[in-house]
Design a protein around this motif. Structure first.
Motif, PDB file in Angstrom:
ATOM      1  N   TYR A  15       0.828  -1.215   0.000  1.00  0.00           N
ATOM      2  CA  TYR A  15       0.000   0.000   0.000  1.00  0.00           C
ATOM      3  C   TYR A  15       0.858   1.259   0.000  1.00  0.00           C
ATOM      4  O   TYR A  15       0.644   2.179  -0.806  1.00  0.00           O
ATOM      5  CB  TYR A  15      -0.921  -0.027   1.224  1.00  0.00           C
ATOM      6  CG  TYR A  15      -1.612   1.275   1.523  1.00  0.00           C
ATOM      7  CD1 TYR A  15      -2.800   1.619   0.879  1.00  0.00           C
ATOM      8  CD2 TYR A  15      -1.081   2.167   2.460  1.00  0.00           C
ATOM      9  CE1 TYR A  15      -3.439   2.824   1.154  1.00  0.00           C
ATOM     10  CE2 TYR A  15      -1.715   3.364   2.742  1.00  0.00           C
ATOM     11  CZ  TYR A  15      -2.892   3.690   2.093  1.00  0.00           C
ATOM     12  OH  TYR A  15      -3.515   4.872   2.377  1.00  0.00           O
ATOM     13  N   HIS A  16       1.826   1.305   0.903  1.00  0.00           N
ATOM     14  CA  HIS A  16       2.599   2.529   1.074  1.00  0.00           C
ATOM     15  C   HIS A  16       3.389   2.886  -0.186  1.00  0.00           C
ATOM     16  O   HIS A  16       3.476   4.058  -0.561  1.00  0.00           O
ATOM     17  CB  HIS A  16       3.542   2.386   2.274  1.00  0.00           C
ATOM     18  CG  HIS A  16       2.816   2.191   3.566  1.00  0.00           C
ATOM     19  ND1 HIS A  16       2.135   3.206   4.191  1.00  0.00           N
ATOM     20  CD2 HIS A  16       2.637   1.091   4.347  1.00  0.00           C
ATOM     21  CE1 HIS A  16       1.577   2.753   5.302  1.00  0.00           C
ATOM     22  NE2 HIS A  16       1.874   1.473   5.419  1.00  0.00           N
ATOM     23  N   GLU A  17       3.949   1.883  -0.855  1.00  0.00           N
ATOM     24  CA  GLU A  17       4.720   2.171  -2.068  1.00  0.00           C
ATOM     25  C   GLU A  17       3.806   2.534  -3.238  1.00  0.00           C
ATOM     26  O   GLU A  17       4.110   3.443  -4.016  1.00  0.00           O
ATOM     27  CB  GLU A  17       5.604   0.976  -2.426  1.00  0.00           C
ATOM     28  CG  GLU A  17       6.679   0.687  -1.385  1.00  0.00           C
ATOM     29  CD  GLU A  17       8.056   0.447  -1.971  1.00  0.00           C
ATOM     30  OE1 GLU A  17       8.148   0.029  -3.142  1.00  0.00           O
ATOM     31  OE2 GLU A  17       9.046   0.688  -1.248  1.00  0.00           O
ATOM     32  N   LEU A  18       2.672   1.846  -3.375  1.00  0.00           N
ATOM     33  CA  LEU A  18       1.784   2.144  -4.504  1.00  0.00           C
ATOM     34  C   LEU A  18       1.142   3.518  -4.368  1.00  0.00           C
ATOM     35  O   LEU A  18       0.956   4.220  -5.368  1.00  0.00           O
ATOM     36  CB  LEU A  18       0.715   1.060  -4.642  1.00  0.00           C
ATOM     37  CG  LEU A  18       1.234  -0.336  -5.015  1.00  0.00           C
ATOM     38  CD1 LEU A  18       0.086  -1.265  -5.385  1.00  0.00           C
ATOM     39  CD2 LEU A  18       2.229  -0.274  -6.159  1.00  0.00           C
ATOM     40  N   ILE A  19       0.815   3.922  -3.137  1.00  0.00           N
ATOM     41  CA  ILE A  19       0.277   5.262  -2.937  1.00  0.00           C
ATOM     42  C   ILE A  19       1.310   6.316  -3.332  1.00  0.00           C
ATOM     43  O   ILE A  19       0.977   7.367  -3.907  1.00  0.00           O
ATOM     44  CB  ILE A  19      -0.161   5.440  -1.469  1.00  0.00           C
ATOM     45  CG1 ILE A  19      -1.447   4.640  -1.200  1.00  0.00           C
ATOM     46  CG2 ILE A  19      -0.345   6.912  -1.125  1.00  0.00           C
ATOM     47  CD1 ILE A  19      -2.675   5.148  -1.930  1.00  0.00           C
ATOM     48  N   GLN A  20       2.576   6.037  -3.058  1.00  0.00           N
ATOM     49  CA  GLN A  20       3.641   6.957  -3.469  1.00  0.00           C
ATOM     50  C   GLN A  20       3.708   7.058  -4.993  1.00  0.00           C
ATOM     51  O   GLN A  20       3.852   8.156  -5.548  1.00  0.00           O
ATOM     52  CB  GLN A  20       4.990   6.480  -2.916  1.00  0.00           C
ATOM     53  CG  GLN A  20       5.091   6.475  -1.402  1.00  0.00           C
ATOM     54  CD  GLN A  20       5.149   7.855  -0.792  1.00  0.00           C
ATOM     55  OE1 GLN A  20       5.710   8.792  -1.376  1.00  0.00           O
ATOM     56  NE2 GLN A  20       4.588   8.007   0.395  1.00  0.00           N
TER      57      GLN A  20
END
Length: 298
Positions: free
Chosen positions: A176-181
């Motif tokens: 989640y954290h990388e894709l949101i970035q």
């Protein structure tokens, strides 16, 4: 299904009993005709002399020293209230320019995080390298809102943009954290033709089973529908059905706690840390319910 007026008042009481001034001001901005400048005033004390933000603005990093993640959160807060304080922005740009790594980007955490209480996932062995998280969203917010003229000509900014372009294909495909970035950066990247091609890759990742947690009752540190799409206009909403959104909204309403707040999905550092996180999350949940028209008038 809507959150009743009495449930809303319980959430309000929880926030005022437990929340940081910043989150009480965020609540007032969204639900009590509060001023954006009042939110900014509550955010200001978290900024350090170097222009970065620390002082446990990210509640799981208790260090007073500046951190890239805390600085990202400051930008997210200003974006939320649609008010970018010029003085705070001047400091942020100063901090980012002095914190950029050799290959571009900013580290996930600076080593100073280790010197104070922090969640175990913030243990940091080195901070010499840039990280997609939080570099992507920092650049995305700065670009989207065109806050500084000529920013693209700044050497640290251009180097960091190149860094993110290189990192996106290497992102953790279900994280989640990388894709949101990735999404935040690509939404307003300087080269929109290139961004469109990279978004095809990200869209494939988003549609893989398990990336977006569709089970509203899933336990543990998972990222459910309403985290990916906290408002109907969220980018990821296009990959989520209206029925799934409705199921998650109903689950959210049904699982407000007796004390009026919502729970966190990860362990707390301390009693105070839990109160901070739950209050922050409760404000976020109310904002989402409002965005989807799920609040009774109050």
């Amino acid at each position: 299904m809507k959150l009743s007026s009495s449930q809303f008042m319980k959430a309000r009481e929880f926030i005022y009993a437990n929340g940081r001034l910043l989150d009480r001001r965020r609540f007032e901005y969204h639900f009590a005709q509060g001023r954006a400048a009042s939110v900014a005033d509550a955010l200001r004390p978290y900024q350090n002399a170097d222009g970065g933000f620390g002082n446990a603005l990210e509640p799981d990093m208790r260090t007073p020293e500046s951190q890239p993640i805390a600085t990202e959160y400051a930008l997210m807060t200003m974006e939320e209230i649609e008010f970018f304080d010029p003085d705070m922005m001047k400091g942020i740009l100063q901090y980012l320019g002095s914190s950029v790594r050799a290959e571009g980007g900013f580290p996930r955490a600076a080593m100073s995080v280790n010197e104070y209480p922090h969640a175990p996932w913030w243990n940091t062995e080195e901070d010499r390298s840039g990280s997609l998280n939080p570099t992507g969203r920092i650049l995305g917010i700065l670009t989207k809102h065109q806050l500084i003229s000529g920013l693209e000509k700044e050497e640290w900014f251009a180097r960091s943009v190149d860094f993110v372009w290189k990192r996106i294909p290497l992102a953790e495909k279900t994280d989640y954290h990388e894709l949101i970035q990735c999404i935040s950066f690509l939404d307003s990247a300087p080269d929109q033709q290139r961004a469109a091609e990279e978004l095809k890759r990200v869209n494939d990742w988003l549609q893989q089973p398990g990336t977006i947690e569709l089970d509203p009752g899933a336990e543990g540190y998972v990222h459910k529908v309403l985290e990916w799409a906290p408002t109907p206009g969220s980018y990821v909403k296009q990959w989520i059905t209206d029925d799934d959104v409705q199921r998650h909204l109903e689950y959210l309403i049904q699982h407000q706690q007796e004390d009026g707040g919502w729970m966190m999905s990860f362990p707390a550092l301390s009693t105070g840390n839990e109160a901070e996180w739950r209050s922050l999350i409760t404000v976020d949940r109310l904002i989402t319910l409002k965005a989807y028209g799920c609040l009774e008038s109050h």
